[in-house]
Design an enzyme around this catalytic site. Structure first.
Site, mmCIF file in Angstrom:
data_model
loop_
_atom_site.group_PDB
_atom_site.id
_atom_site.type_symbol
_atom_site.label_atom_id
_atom_site.label_comp_id
_atom_site.label_asym_id
_atom_site.label_seq_id
_atom_site.Cartn_x
_atom_site.Cartn_y
_atom_site.Cartn_z
ATOM 1 N N THR A 1 3.143 -27.938 -8.367
ATOM 2 C CA THR A 1 2.904 -28.334 -9.752
ATOM 3 C C THR A 1 1.823 -29.412 -9.839
ATOM 4 O O THR A 1 1.419 -30.003 -8.822
ATOM 5 C CB THR A 1 4.194 -28.893 -10.368
ATOM 6 O OG1 THR A 1 4.573 -30.073 -9.630
ATOM 7 C CG2 THR A 1 5.319 -27.868 -10.320
ATOM 8 N N GLY B 1 12.230 -25.827 -4.282
ATOM 9 C CA GLY B 1 10.850 -25.478 -4.572
ATOM 10 C C GLY B 1 9.945 -26.453 -3.854
ATOM 11 O O GLY B 1 9.594 -26.269 -2.694
ATOM 12 N N SER B 2 9.584 -27.539 -4.549
ATOM 13 C CA SER B 2 8.762 -28.559 -3.913
ATOM 14 C C SER B 2 9.487 -29.218 -2.740
ATOM 15 O O SER B 2 8.860 -29.657 -1.775
ATOM 16 C CB SER B 2 8.371 -29.625 -4.944
ATOM 17 O OG SER B 2 7.641 -29.043 -6.003
ATOM 18 N N GLY C 1 -8.492 -18.639 -33.959
ATOM 19 C CA GLY C 1 -7.502 -18.710 -35.021
ATOM 20 C C GLY C 1 -6.508 -17.565 -34.949
ATOM 21 O O GLY C 1 -6.016 -17.208 -33.881
ATOM 22 N N GLN D 1 -7.683 -21.849 -30.653
ATOM 23 C CA GLN D 1 -7.977 -22.592 -31.875
ATOM 24 C C GLN D 1 -9.241 -22.056 -32.544
ATOM 25 O O GLN D 1 -9.306 -21.939 -33.771
ATOM 26 C CB GLN D 1 -8.141 -24.083 -31.537
ATOM 27 C CG GLN D 1 -8.003 -25.008 -32.724
ATOM 28 C CD GLN D 1 -6.565 -25.081 -33.232
ATOM 29 O OE1 GLN D 1 -5.636 -24.693 -32.532
ATOM 30 N NE2 GLN D 1 -6.385 -25.572 -34.445
ATOM 31 N N GLU E 1 12.976 -21.026 -2.843
ATOM 32 C CA GLU E 1 14.333 -20.486 -2.950
ATOM 33 C C GLU E 1 14.928 -20.897 -4.293
ATOM 34 O O GLU E 1 14.401 -21.789 -4.971
ATOM 35 C CB GLU E 1 15.194 -20.994 -1.794
ATOM 36 C CG GLU E 1 14.681 -20.542 -0.435
ATOM 37 C CD GLU E 1 15.626 -20.912 0.708
ATOM 38 O OE1 GLU E 1 16.714 -21.462 0.422
ATOM 39 O OE2 GLU E 1 15.277 -20.643 1.867
ATOM 40 N N GLU F 1 2.255 -32.301 -10.865
ATOM 41 C CA GLU F 1 2.852 -33.543 -10.358
ATOM 42 C C GLU F 1 2.778 -33.606 -8.838
ATOM 43 O O GLU F 1 2.474 -34.667 -8.250
ATOM 44 C CB GLU F 1 4.311 -33.636 -10.823
ATOM 45 C CG GLU F 1 4.483 -33.850 -12.319
ATOM 46 C CD GLU F 1 4.239 -32.604 -13.165
ATOM 47 O OE1 GLU F 1 4.077 -32.739 -14.382
ATOM 48 O OE2 GLU F 1 4.191 -31.488 -12.596
ATOM 49 N N PHE G 1 4.363 -14.260 0.978
ATOM 50 C CA PHE G 1 4.907 -15.393 1.718
ATOM 51 C C PHE G 1 6.152 -15.888 0.990
ATOM 52 O O PHE G 1 6.087 -16.256 -0.188
ATOM 53 C CB PHE G 1 3.854 -16.506 1.797
ATOM 54 C CG PHE G 1 4.258 -17.708 2.619
ATOM 55 C CD1 PHE G 1 5.032 -17.558 3.761
ATOM 56 C CD2 PHE G 1 3.844 -18.976 2.269
ATOM 57 C CE1 PHE G 1 5.391 -18.659 4.532
ATOM 58 C CE2 PHE G 1 4.187 -20.087 3.032
ATOM 59 C CZ PHE G 1 4.966 -19.922 4.159
ATOM 60 N N GLU H 1 1.704 -22.919 -6.376
ATOM 61 C CA GLU H 1 1.094 -23.637 -5.242
ATOM 62 C C GLU H 1 1.243 -25.149 -5.384
ATOM 63 O O GLU H 1 0.386 -25.924 -4.970
ATOM 64 C CB GLU H 1 -0.398 -23.287 -5.097
ATOM 65 C CG GLU H 1 -0.686 -21.825 -4.912
ATOM 66 C CD GLU H 1 -0.251 -21.319 -3.553
ATOM 67 O OE1 GLU H 1 0.229 -22.118 -2.733
ATOM 68 O OE2 GLU H 1 -0.387 -20.110 -3.313
#
Length: 377
Positions: A361, A131-132, A335, A332, A127, A363, A123, A359
């Site tokens: 962010t 984006g959003s 290590g 972590q 561009e 935000e 899909f 799909e």
């Protein structure tokens, strides 16, 4: 509310899990190093029926549901997130638009070979300059005597190079987007070259150049000018599969860290006996269960035909951010060993970050959720 996995979904999980362990895991590091798209594995997914899980049998699918698709994506991503996103994008973004908005003739022509796994789907929305803010898209389609001519470009398109069918969004009037189905090999439609990415390195991700691409009249998907509403609906479904991917990545990290914590000896005992490590593992296990329930509830709502945009956004947000936390915590615990390129945690650490970007962010997810819960605009 029934939390028991039914026989059909359990069978899908077993099939995807066994395929991931037997066929996907061997050679995975070499493919990642070579950034090699696994054409043979994608073909085998089609033969197993995974490519068309939630689509009707009359159009080549398995006639199951979105829950089945989420389970399959999760199990693949637990081993190889690159293959997980290949399947996720194929189902949600590649097949989804044609399934949701196509005519019977378009479904027979495009959806059937996609659902049978004979072709891969993609899909094209994002561009280079949008984006959003999809309304800022510059790709444009103009009418001709017998169809359409499209000019523009797309960026960051999953499955772009190997796709047999790609749906693209283009402006057909000022402020109006429409979606078009494009078959591979159409003159003026050129995917590639592939991006060199930090993670998901065996996933096919590339730009698409569109120059004087002539499409027939029946390439228009649904009603002209309704493209924005269409792809917002498609993205809601895509957030479920990205959430499932994120759960799979987090599981892979957790399982690697748990095994290592039982084997690695320090001060005469396994490091898993130390409370600091136990707490990390306990948090990971708890959050994975919560994330899985969120993803499955969103999938269940979609399968019931009920509103699910809020739940999909919540599931994607929580699960994607969990995948990044889980990868960091697993690193972590392991290590220096986790930092080595022969560790699956090193690969998961690189792969996980895209979950917070693709799909929509984190935000954007928060904006979607805020809108859905009634925050003032």
């Amino acid at each position: 509310m029934n939390f028991e996995e039914d026989r059909v979904h359990a069978a899908i999980r077993e099939t995807a899990h066994e395929f991931a362990e037997r066929r996907v895991a061997p050679g995975l590091r070499a493919r990642d190093e070579a950034e090699a798209f696994p054409v043979d594995l994608v073909r085998e997914m089609g033969e197993l029926g995974l490519m068309g899980l939630p689509f009707p049998e009359e159009y080549g699918g398995a006639g199951l549901d979105y829950m089945a698709a989420a389970i399959a994506v999760e199990e693949l991503s637990r081993v190889d997130a690159s293959l997980g996103i290949t399947l996720a994008a194929h189902i949600s973004l590649g097949c989804g638009p044609v399934h949701l908005f196509g005519t019977p003739a378009q479904k027979e022509k495009y959806l059937a070979p996609l659902a049978r796994g004979e072709k891969l789907g993609a899909f094209g929305l994002t561009e280079p300059g949008s984006g959003s803010d999809a309304g800022a898209a510059r790709t444009a389609a103009s009418r001709t005597a017998d169809g359409w001519t499209v000019n523009g470009s797309k960026a960051f398109i999953t499955n772009a190079i190997h796709a047999g069918v790609t749906t693209i969004a283009a402006k057909t009037a000022p402020g109006k987007l429409s979606n078009f189905v494009v078959a591979a090999g159409t003159p003026g439609f050129r995917p590639g070259p592939a991006y060199q990415k930090m993670g998901l390195r065996t996933s096919d991700t590339a730009p698409i150049a569109i120059e004087d691409c002539r499409l027939p009249a029946d390439a228009l998907l649904g009603e002209e000018g309704r493209g924005l509403r269409q792809f917002l609906h498609v993205l809601d479904g895509g957030r479920i599969t990205i959430g499932a991917m994120s759960v799979g990545i987090a599981r892979g990290c957790y399982e690697a860290a748990l095994a290592y914590a039982g084997e690695r000896q320090q001060f005469g005992k396994p490091i898993g006996s130390f409370q600091a490590v136990q707490f990390k593992l306990a948090d990971m296990a708890t959050e994975i269960e919560l994330a899985r329930f969120g993803v499955y509830r969103a999938a269940w709502l979609k399968d019931q035909g009920r509103p699910y945009a809020k739940e999909a956004g919540m599931a994607k947000l929580f699960a994607s951010e969990l995948s990044v936390r889980a990868a960091s915590q697993a690193m972590q615990i392991l290590g220096g060993f986790g930092y080595m390129r022969d560790s699956p945690v090193e690969r998961f650490y690189r792969d996980a970050k895209l979950m917070e970007i693709g799909e929509g962010t984190s935000e954007v997810q928060r904006l979607v959720i805020a809108r859905e819960i009634g925050c003032p605009t």
